[in-house]
Design an enzyme around this catalytic site. Structure first.
Site, PDB file in Angstrom:
ATOM      1  CB  SER A 241     134.056 -19.199 -50.092  1.00 49.11           C
ATOM      2  OG  SER A 241     132.768 -18.742 -49.752  1.00 49.11           O
ATOM      3  CG  HIS A 271     131.117 -19.205 -54.500  1.00 46.75           C
ATOM      4  ND1 HIS A 271     130.026 -18.678 -53.849  1.00 46.75           N
ATOM      5  CD2 HIS A 271     132.014 -19.504 -53.500  1.00 46.75           C
ATOM      6  CE1 HIS A 271     130.241 -18.665 -52.541  1.00 46.75           C
ATOM      7  NE2 HIS A 271     131.446 -19.154 -52.302  1.00 46.75           N
ATOM      8  CG  HIS A 318     121.467 -19.626 -54.023  1.00 43.38           C
ATOM      9  ND1 HIS A 318     121.557 -20.569 -53.029  1.00 43.38           N
ATOM     10  CD2 HIS A 318     122.431 -18.705 -53.777  1.00 43.38           C
ATOM     11  CE1 HIS A 318     122.533 -20.226 -52.213  1.00 43.38           C
ATOM     12  NE2 HIS A 318     123.088 -19.100 -52.634  1.00 43.38           N
ATOM     13  NE  ARG A 327     123.188 -13.362 -49.777  1.00 48.37           N
ATOM     14  CZ  ARG A 327     124.078 -14.232 -50.238  1.00 48.37           C
ATOM     15  NH1 ARG A 327     125.272 -14.292 -49.663  1.00 48.37           N
ATOM     16  NH2 ARG A 327     123.806 -15.026 -51.251  1.00 48.37           N
ATOM     17  CG  ASP A 373     127.285 -12.729 -56.491  1.00 43.97           C
ATOM     18  OD1 ASP A 373     127.906 -12.055 -55.658  1.00 43.97           O
ATOM     19  OD2 ASP A 373     127.264 -13.969 -56.468  1.00 43.97           O
ATOM     20  NE  ARG A 399     130.694 -15.655 -47.426  1.00 46.64           N
ATOM     21  CZ  ARG A 399     129.840 -16.235 -48.262  1.00 46.64           C
ATOM     22  NH1 ARG A 399     130.097 -17.429 -48.708  1.00 46.64           N
ATOM     23  NH2 ARG A 399     128.706 -15.649 -48.613  1.00 46.64           N
ATOM     24  NE  ARG A 419     139.272 -40.392 -46.985  1.00 43.45           N
ATOM     25  CZ  ARG A 419     138.843 -41.115 -47.995  1.00 43.45           C
ATOM     26  NH1 ARG A 419     137.571 -41.129 -48.325  1.00 43.45           N
ATOM     27  NH2 ARG A 419     139.690 -41.843 -48.691  1.00 43.45           N
TER      28      ARG A 419
HETATM   29  N1  HAX Z   1     121.269 -19.309 -66.031  1.00 40.02           N
HETATM   30  C1  HAX Z   1     121.212 -20.381 -66.864  1.00 40.02           C
HETATM   31  N2  HAX Z   1     121.103 -21.644 -66.422  1.00 40.02           N
HETATM   32  C2  HAX Z   1     121.017 -21.831 -65.099  1.00 40.02           C
HETATM   33  C3  HAX Z   1     121.007 -20.771 -64.184  1.00 40.02           C
HETATM   34  C4  HAX Z   1     121.151 -19.460 -64.694  1.00 40.02           C
HETATM   35  N3  HAX Z   1     121.235 -18.387 -63.917  1.00 40.02           N
HETATM   36  N4  HAX Z   1     120.885 -21.270 -62.937  1.00 40.02           N
HETATM   37  C5  HAX Z   1     120.824 -22.618 -63.067  1.00 40.02           C
HETATM   38  N5  HAX Z   1     120.913 -22.950 -64.358  1.00 40.02           N
HETATM   39  C6  HAX Z   1     120.952 -24.306 -64.936  1.00 40.02           C
HETATM   40  C7  HAX Z   1     122.148 -25.059 -64.393  1.00 40.02           C
HETATM   41  O1  HAX Z   1     123.314 -24.721 -65.072  1.00 40.02           O
HETATM   42  C8  HAX Z   1     121.702 -26.505 -64.595  1.00 40.02           C
HETATM   43  O2  HAX Z   1     121.855 -26.820 -65.940  1.00 40.02           O
HETATM   44  P1  HAX Z   1     122.257 -28.326 -66.414  1.00 40.02           P
HETATM   45  O3  HAX Z   1     121.219 -29.227 -65.850  1.00 40.02           O
HETATM   46  O4  HAX Z   1     122.246 -28.235 -67.900  1.00 40.02           O
HETATM   47  O5  HAX Z   1     123.623 -28.579 -65.835  1.00 40.02           O
HETATM   48  C9  HAX Z   1     120.198 -26.428 -64.292  1.00 40.02           C
HETATM   49  O6  HAX Z   1     119.825 -25.045 -64.515  1.00 40.02           O
HETATM   50  C10 HAX Z   1     119.811 -26.813 -62.881  1.00 40.02           C
HETATM   51  O7  HAX Z   1     120.541 -26.018 -61.992  1.00 40.02           O
HETATM   52  P2  HAX Z   1     119.993 -25.744 -60.505  1.00 40.02           P
HETATM   53  O8  HAX Z   1     119.838 -27.075 -59.834  1.00 40.02           O
HETATM   54  O9  HAX Z   1     118.834 -24.829 -60.540  1.00 40.02           O
HETATM   55  O10 HAX Z   1     121.186 -24.905 -59.889  1.00 40.02           O
HETATM   56  P3  HAX Z   1     122.557 -25.441 -59.277  1.00 40.02           P
HETATM   57  O11 HAX Z   1     122.338 -25.666 -57.825  1.00 40.02           O
HETATM   58  O12 HAX Z   1     123.146 -26.545 -60.080  1.00 40.02           O
HETATM   59  O13 HAX Z   1     123.498 -24.160 -59.481  1.00 40.02           O
HETATM   60  C11 HAX Z   1     124.104 -21.895 -59.462  1.00 40.02           C
HETATM   61  C12 HAX Z   1     123.344 -23.008 -58.728  1.00 40.02           C
HETATM   62  C13 HAX Z   1     124.156 -20.691 -58.557  1.00 40.02           C
HETATM   63  C14 HAX Z   1     125.534 -22.377 -59.739  1.00 40.02           C
HETATM   64  C15 HAX Z   1     123.363 -21.574 -60.772  1.00 40.02           C
HETATM   65  O14 HAX Z   1     122.081 -21.085 -60.488  1.00 40.02           O
HETATM   66  C16 HAX Z   1     124.112 -20.582 -61.643  1.00 40.02           C
HETATM   67  O15 HAX Z   1     124.996 -20.990 -62.396  1.00 40.02           O
HETATM   68  N6  HAX Z   1     123.779 -19.243 -61.549  1.00 40.02           N
HETATM   69  C17 HAX Z   1     124.486 -18.217 -62.279  1.00 40.02           C
HETATM   70  C18 HAX Z   1     125.833 -17.905 -61.623  1.00 40.02           C
HETATM   71  C19 HAX Z   1     125.642 -17.179 -60.304  1.00 40.02           C
HETATM   72  O16 HAX Z   1     124.906 -16.214 -60.207  1.00 40.02           O
HETATM   73  N7  HAX Z   1     126.355 -17.635 -59.271  1.00 40.02           N
HETATM   74  C20 HAX Z   1     126.307 -17.004 -57.942  1.00 40.02           C
HETATM   75  C21 HAX Z   1     125.447 -17.776 -56.957  1.00 40.02           C
HETATM   76  C22 HAX Z   1     125.397 -17.147 -55.593  1.00 40.02           C
HETATM   77  C23 HAX Z   1     126.750 -17.185 -54.961  1.00 40.02           C
HETATM   78  O17 HAX Z   1     127.320 -18.203 -54.637  1.00 40.02           O
HETATM   79  N8  HAX Z   1     127.325 -16.038 -54.822  1.00 40.02           N
HETATM   80  O18 HAX Z   1     128.599 -15.978 -54.460  1.00 40.02           O
END
Ligand code: HAX
Length: 439
Positions: A241, A271, A318, A327, A373, A399, A419
């Site tokens: 965001s 997110h 995260h 938080r 969250d 936000r 860019r």
């Molecule tokens: N459940 C299952 N799998 C997860 C996971 C979770 N909570 N968190 C990470 N992973 C997986 C990823 O999908 C990724 O899988 P692949 O290699 O198969 O693609 C792997 O573990 C490595 O991921 P990572 O490097 O640890 O995490 P990223 O930086 O790629 O992603 C995310 C960070 C927040 C998107 C991820 O942890 C996630 O999807 N969490 C659940 C959704 C969530 O809670 N989002 C909110 C985050 C905070 C925020 O922005 N709030 O607004």
């Protein structure tokens, strides 16, 4: 010119000059390197932009202008009826890089009251959408509908000197922040409360008035809203965001276009939408065990089922953090104080014990700990706000404080068009890279 605007100009404009000189003197120095992995995995950890308002430490969590969440809980001005900081205070801190006085905070509350009128066409536009439209779609569309009011867009059309861009941007960000609670509350009451709307109470602070317009006049809910709107305000510049708002803003799109773009990113389930997904997941979990509070073993079973279906456990993980999100902890402390026996809070606490060890065993997940969250929804449900599809709008209102402050700083510092370069995989394959031996 209002006092805050005058103070901001005194602070930001000399800094812009200082920064230009700094870049001129040190522009060719190297401060980082990056890997192929980073190029292919969302530029994680690459330093590619400057955001003045906050900085995220992977181990410790967010610091707003150097202050952690526990420090802010102590140092920011409070309302008379609560111990939680007023969001006006964190806005001032991010804008001015100094802690506000009570007077500064009241000045902002008054400014936002004065600027809070929402033109009728915004409500008309919302009324034309089906009520089933997701609240985040309505919110983002309403922000775009407000763009008719952009002081920056009007000034640009008249031919404003770029040195003065910050001035109409100040007007836009203040007006937009002032109007967001009214817009958000209108969406909530329209969708969930039979279109029975509640007039603002201008004697209340920004957060309490928002709670009031949503229909929640319980003092504890006002306190929760102040906490909520403070802790979600900013998370440095690279999150979707903040980055989207900043990126669109570098094209000199005004605050309305830029913020709407940011909200479209916040609406993604990885997110901000995660706050709705967490509650949906918890309710499904309960339902799968006949509506009762599941045991820790049953939660573990459900987590494994979620993972085996190729889905994420929402609220955990995260992109930057590597520890429990402070938080999350701030919300847990609120729950321990006001609702220790709440059934859903107990489930959230049990999930906190069960999920990290399971995620850790998978190996690939870099952070098995809860993020912001994982906790917010159960607090809202406790006070009767059960409509979880709306939760990301609350996040969006908060936000705005961080991303719009950054946008104003961008204009004051003359931040150029963003860019970054991009390449094709074919280009990368042809770089003569050596095979890395795994030991
Ligand atoms: N459940 C299952 N799998 C997860 C996971 C979770 N909570 N968190 C990470 N992973 C997986 C990823 O999908 C990724 O899988 P692949 O290699 O198969 O693609 C792997 O573990 C490595 O991921 P990572 O490097 O640890 O995490 P990223 O930086 O790629 O992603 C995310 C960070 C927040 C998107 C991820 O942890 C996630 O999807 N969490 C659940 C959704 C969530 O809670 N989002 C909110 C985050 C905070 C925020 O922005 N709030 O607004």
């Amino acid at each position: 010119m209002d006092k805050l605007k005058e103070d901001f100009a005194k602070k930001a404009l000399p800094f812009a000059v200082q920064l230009k000189e700094f870049v001129k003197a040190h522009g060719d120095q190297v401060i980082g390197q990056y890997t192929i992995d980073q190029v292919y995995s969302g530029m994680k950890g690459m330093i590619g932009m400057v955001t003045e308002t906050s900085k995220l430490d992977p181990e410790e969590g967010i610091r707003f202008r150097g202050y952690s969440i526990p420090e802010l809980a102590e140092k920011l001005p409070k309302a008379k009826d609560g111990d939680e900081p007023l969001p006006e205070g964190i806005f001032y801190l991010m804008l001015m890089d100094q802690l506000p006085t009570d007077e500064d905070v009241h000045g902002i509350s008054n400014q936002w009251v004065r600027r809070s009128n929402v033109p009728k066409h915004v409500f008309d536009m919302l009324d034309s959408l089906p009520k089933s439209t997701h609240p985040m779609t309505q919110f983002s569309a309403a922000v775009l509908a407000l763009q008719t009011e952009s002081v920056f867009a009007a000034a640009y059309r008249k031919g404003i000197n770029k040195k003065d861009h910050w001035d109409p941007m100040y007007e836009d960000i203040m007006n937009l922040i002032a109007r967001l609670p009214r817009v958000a509350a209108y969406i909530y009451r329209r969708v969930y409360k039979d279109d029975v709307h509640i007039e603002p109470n201008h004697k209340l602070d920004w957060a309490a008035n928002f709670a009031h317009m949503l229909g929640y006049d319980d003092v504890e809910f006002h306190r929760l809203m102040r906490l909520y709107l403070t802790i979600h305000a900013d998370h440095e510049g690279g999150n979707v965001s903040a980055h989207a708002t900043h990126l669109v803003g570098t094209a000199l799109s005004d605050a309305y276009y830029s913020f709407s773009a940011g909200m479209n990113g916040l609406a993604g389930p990885l997110h901000g939408l995660a706050n709705q997904e967490v509650v949906r997941w918890i309710l499904d979990l309960k339902e799968s065990f006949g509506g009762r509070v599941p045991t820790k073993d049953e939660i573990a079973e459900y987590v494994k089922k979620t993972l085996s279906e190729g889905k994420v456990v929402p609220g955990y993980g995260h992109a930057v953090l590597r520890k429990t999100d402070p938080r999350y902890t701030a919300q847990r402390e609120f729950a321990l104080k006001f609702m220790p026996d709440d059934e859903n809070f107990q489930i959230v606490s049990n999930i906190y014990e069960v999920v990290p060890p399971i995620l850790s065993t998978i190996g690939k997940i870099k952070n098995p700990w809860p993020n912001v969250d994982a906790h917010s929804g159960v607090l809202l449900i406790h006070y009767g706000m059960v409509e979880y599809d709306f939760y990301t709008v609350l996040f969006g209102v908060s936000r705005a404080l961080g991303v719009l402050t950054s946008l104003l700083w961008d204009r004051a510092l003359g931040t150029p068009l963003e860019r970054p370069g991009s390449v094709t995989s074919d280009w990368i394959f042809k770089q003569g890279l050596k095979k890395v031996e795994n030991n």
